[in-house]
Structures are given as C-alpha cells and as structure tokens.
Design a protein around this motif. Sequence first.
Motif, PDB file in Angstrom:
ATOM      1  N   ASN A  61      22.962 -22.921  27.001  1.00  0.00           N
ATOM      2  CA  ASN A  61      22.103 -24.080  26.705  1.00  0.00           C
ATOM      3  C   ASN A  61      21.887 -24.963  27.933  1.00  0.00           C
ATOM      4  O   ASN A  61      22.799 -25.183  28.728  1.00  0.00           O
ATOM      5  CB  ASN A  61      22.716 -24.942  25.594  1.00  0.00           C
ATOM      6  N   ILE A  62      20.690 -25.455  28.057  1.00  0.00           N
ATOM      7  CA  ILE A  62      20.396 -26.533  29.005  1.00  0.00           C
ATOM      8  C   ILE A  62      19.621 -27.576  28.222  1.00  0.00           C
ATOM      9  O   ILE A  62      18.384 -27.562  28.158  1.00  0.00           O
ATOM     10  CB  ILE A  62      19.561 -26.052  30.213  1.00  0.00           C
ATOM     11  N   GLY A  63      20.340 -28.462  27.588  1.00  0.00           N
ATOM     12  CA  GLY A  63      19.703 -29.439  26.714  1.00  0.00           C
ATOM     13  C   GLY A  63      19.901 -30.870  27.135  1.00  0.00           C
ATOM     14  O   GLY A  63      19.309 -31.783  26.549  1.00  0.00           O
ATOM     15  N   ARG A  98      12.465 -34.795  29.437  1.00  0.00           N
ATOM     16  CA  ARG A  98      12.233 -34.082  28.180  1.00  0.00           C
ATOM     17  C   ARG A  98      10.750 -33.959  27.846  1.00  0.00           C
ATOM     18  O   ARG A  98      10.339 -33.013  27.178  1.00  0.00           O
ATOM     19  CB  ARG A  98      12.956 -34.781  27.027  1.00  0.00           C
ATOM     20  N   LYS A  99       9.977 -34.949  28.289  1.00  0.00           N
ATOM     21  CA  LYS A  99       8.549 -34.961  27.961  1.00  0.00           C
ATOM     22  C   LYS A  99       7.777 -35.538  29.131  1.00  0.00           C
ATOM     23  O   LYS A  99       8.346 -36.128  30.043  1.00  0.00           O
ATOM     24  CB  LYS A  99       8.301 -35.771  26.681  1.00  0.00           C
ATOM     25  N   ASP A 138      12.086 -30.224  31.476  1.00  0.00           N
ATOM     26  CA  ASP A 138      12.225 -29.385  30.292  1.00  0.00           C
ATOM     27  C   ASP A 138      10.894 -29.167  29.590  1.00  0.00           C
ATOM     28  O   ASP A 138      10.711 -28.172  28.887  1.00  0.00           O
ATOM     29  CB  ASP A 138      13.228 -30.027  29.327  1.00  0.00           C
ATOM     30  N   SER A 139       9.960 -30.096  29.793  1.00  0.00           N
ATOM     31  CA  SER A 139       8.656 -29.993  29.130  1.00  0.00           C
ATOM     32  C   SER A 139       7.659 -29.142  29.903  1.00  0.00           C
ATOM     33  O   SER A 139       6.564 -28.853  29.406  1.00  0.00           O
ATOM     34  CB  SER A 139       8.067 -31.402  28.935  1.00  0.00           C
ATOM     35  N   ALA A 140       8.040 -28.741  31.135  1.00  0.00           N
ATOM     36  CA  ALA A 140       7.158 -27.948  31.999  1.00  0.00           C
ATOM     37  C   ALA A 140       5.805 -28.628  32.194  1.00  0.00           C
ATOM     38  O   ALA A 140       4.754 -27.974  32.197  1.00  0.00           O
ATOM     39  CB  ALA A 140       6.982 -26.532  31.447  1.00  0.00           C
ATOM     40  N   PRO A 199      14.046 -21.841  25.319  1.00  0.00           N
ATOM     41  CA  PRO A 199      13.278 -22.777  24.479  1.00  0.00           C
ATOM     42  C   PRO A 199      13.495 -24.207  24.946  1.00  0.00           C
ATOM     43  O   PRO A 199      14.430 -24.492  25.693  1.00  0.00           O
ATOM     44  CB  PRO A 199      13.879 -22.554  23.088  1.00  0.00           C
ATOM     45  N   GLU A 200      12.619 -25.099  24.527  1.00  0.00           N
ATOM     46  CA  GLU A 200      12.791 -26.512  24.864  1.00  0.00           C
ATOM     47  C   GLU A 200      14.125 -27.008  24.334  1.00  0.00           C
ATOM     48  O   GLU A 200      14.675 -26.465  23.373  1.00  0.00           O
ATOM     49  CB  GLU A 200      11.649 -27.343  24.282  1.00  0.00           C
ATOM     50  N   ALA A 201      14.641 -28.063  24.968  1.00  0.00           N
ATOM     51  CA  ALA A 201      15.967 -28.579  24.619  1.00  0.00           C
ATOM     52  C   ALA A 201      16.066 -28.929  23.138  1.00  0.00           C
ATOM     53  O   ALA A 201      17.095 -28.712  22.504  1.00  0.00           O
ATOM     54  CB  ALA A 201      16.283 -29.803  25.475  1.00  0.00           C
ATOM     55  N   THR A 202      14.994 -29.462  22.573  1.00  0.00           N
ATOM     56  CA  THR A 202      15.019 -29.876  21.163  1.00  0.00           C
ATOM     57  C   THR A 202      15.087 -28.691  20.211  1.00  0.00           C
ATOM     58  O   THR A 202      15.392 -28.849  19.032  1.00  0.00           O
ATOM     59  CB  THR A 202      13.766 -30.701  20.837  1.00  0.00           C
ATOM     60  N   LYS A 203      14.816 -27.482  20.737  1.00  0.00           N
ATOM     61  CA  LYS A 203      14.799 -26.296  19.882  1.00  0.00           C
ATOM     62  C   LYS A 203      15.976 -25.363  20.151  1.00  0.00           C
ATOM     63  O   LYS A 203      16.060 -24.288  19.560  1.00  0.00           O
ATOM     64  CB  LYS A 203      13.482 -25.533  20.085  1.00  0.00           C
ATOM     65  N   GLN A 204      16.863 -25.756  21.040  1.00  0.00           N
ATOM     66  CA  GLN A 204      18.004 -24.901  21.370  1.00  0.00           C
ATOM     67  C   GLN A 204      19.116 -25.051  20.334  1.00  0.00           C
ATOM     68  O   GLN A 204      19.309 -26.105  19.769  1.00  0.00           O
ATOM     69  CB  GLN A 204      18.531 -25.241  22.776  1.00  0.00           C
TER      70      GLN A 204
END
Length: 418
Positions: A289-291, A344-345, A380-382, A413-418
């Motif tokens: 994980n990278i969250g 994150r965003k 994380d949001s690319a 996957p995005e941090a919120t979906k890990q």
Amino acid sequence: MNHSIDTTLSTQLSVLAQKIQSANQEADTDGLMARFFLERHASHVVWQVSCANWNWVTQNGHELKQGNFGKLAALGYSIWFSSATDRDLYASMFVEGEKRLKQRELFPADQVSFPNIPSAFLGIVLGTLALCDSKDKTELMSWLKQVLNEALRRNNPAGFTKLVYDYIGTRLDKRTLSIPLPDVRCTLVELALFDWGSRSGVFQVAAPYQNPQNLHERILTLACSVDVSELSAGESAVVWESVTSCLSSSIHDRVLSPSHVMQLLSRFESAMRRWRWDIDGKAKIVRWNIGEEREVQDIVWLILRSVFDDVVDEDSLPKLGHSSYKTDFGIPSIGTLIEVKFSRKREDFKRIEKEVMEDAIAYLQADRLYQRLIVFIYDDSASVQEHALTQSALEKLPNVEGVVIVSRPSHLPEATKQ
C-alpha cells in the motif's frame, strides 16, 4: 584542494607512516596501539608487533606472572588481534598476570604505572575484553572500571589522554559517549581521535547539528601546519587514519551533491515498475500500500540511505522564535533538507505550494547546517497537468535546490481505493 596542499599532506602522511613503522616491532606497546587505531585501514602494512607466540611468552613468562604491566599490555593487544583459538592459548597466562597486577600499587609516587600510560592501559583493557566470558573476566572488568575512575579522579587528564580514557570507559561499560565537538583549542591529535571514535560508533556528537565537515576541515588544516614528527607512533596512527578518512570524505562530498539527490529521486517513477500490487486470483497476493505520506517517506528513506550514510530521519530543527520546525530528512554532509509531500487530489497542489513557501525560509534559517531544500511530491491523483506550474513556483523560492514530482503508477489503485 590545490596542488601545494596536496603536496604538504602527502609529505605529512609520509612522516606519520615512518613514525608508525619505527615502532613496528614485536611487543612495542606504542606500535601495538598504532596497529589498533589502524585496524580497519593500512592493510598494506606488514605488522610485526604481535607477541602472541610461544617463544616470546616463554621468554617473558616470569615477568608476565609477576604482573609487569608493560608485558601484560603487549600481550593484551596481541590477544585482541589474535584468532579465537590463539586467544585461548595465552588467556590463562594473561589472567594470572593481571590478577598479580591487581595486588600492586597502581598509583606510585613516580607515576610509572599503567593507569598513567594510555597505551598500556588500553592494551590491558583490550586483552581483558578479548577473554571468553567467565568469572575471572567479570571480576577483572569490574576492577578495571574502578582503576579508570580512580585515574580520572587523581590525574584529571586532558586532551588525547582524556579521550583515550573516554574510549576505554565506553568499552568497559559497553556504551556510547555523547560529547560535543572539540573546540578551537584542541590539538590535531585530539581532533583526530575524536573523529576516529565518532566513526567507530563510540563517540556520539552531543549536538546533532554540529557539522562533521567542519571537524574534517580543521583536521586537514592542522595536518598541513603541525610538526607531526614529534608525535608518538600511536598518535601518528590515529592522525594518519583520520587524515586519510577526511580526504576520502572530501572526494565523496565532491561526487555526492544535492544534484545527486535530485537524480536519485527522479528515478522514483521508473523504479516503481517493480512495486508489488498483485491482481486477484493468485495463490498468495502481495500488495504494498501507498496510501499516506509516511509510506512515501519510507520509500524515499530507502533510496537516500542506500547512498548517503548520514541521512537524518525526521530532523527536528532548532526553534526560530516561538516555533519549531520538523522536516522529513536531512543530509548534513551536503547541507540539504528533503521535504516529502503527498497529494491526494488536484486541489492539493495549491496547499502544498503554500506550505512549502511558508516553511522553506524557516527550515533554512533555523540552522546554518542546512543551506538547500529539495521538495519531493507524490501525486496519487496523477494530475500531471499541475506538475509544471507547481514545480516552477517552488523552484523560484530562494535556496530551493529543486522539485521532484512523481505520479502514482497505473497498476496501483488510488489511495482511497486501496
């Protein structure tokens, strides 16, 4: 380093080497002390100082059994340098002599006794440390601690002698010693021994923001001007070892620089190709994980620590006014701080710019050890469309060496979906 300085240092190192070689004779305690300080270096020296052989032990057996501290110190060093098998051969003779030494007057009027002679004291301590664990070893270690405390009380030693005794204390107590960097009044030998002890892990700089580079500069400066021909072999050895290490560090510092940190961090994205995030269906699924920001910090730490020995984790800087500041990593040898941010965003880039702009000045003003700041941002949001604007804004700040922005690899996957 210019040619004249190189020539001077080369001449001085040659003089030191000659002093060391002059004491490279069997059972010479000064030569044995020199070998001890050079244990990790000078592999080209053919040492002839060890007396761990039956011929010498037999010839000097009577004096050893009677507790002659000079002979015992020579045997102690030699046992320390020997293999485990050879140590056992001479241990009983050493223990018998040391027990006899315990019964002697250790602080006579003429002061000719091992507590007053650093090279002899160190040899006896090393020989005792090399013994297999036993009741004898425990008793002798306890006695040596008492002798050391009494020697410190009676003699109030200073300079090189005090540092040797400090080192002896760390070995007897199995601890590190926290002491400040030597001040401007210290001699070359003192600076060199402090440097050797700190690199050996027994001396720890009391104030972590005192730059070791300053110590190295002082050692090299004094090494160019001091008459080293007056030093003993043991002192010559510790100076030779320290100067050569400082020169190696100087070369290291020329090669490794803040731009090198930038190059390492810029390879983050391509290295993430091997980051594990297994798809469903495998017998054993591994997903790293990278969250959160701390997980990015862990990766950056691994990258930096593999190259820079002096990376400081979560370096607390001195207070500036009423506030204190903490940055993620510091590398004192190149005067550089590294701040890690997690986005994150897309909207987080504006926040990150504001945080860095507010903190950058404080980071670099809080202590003179650091002169540059590198910002590392994990997106994380690319949101790659924001990268150039943020990088340009931050790199305009004074003393910001550079900004590295990397995006989450597509297989995570995005941090919120890990």
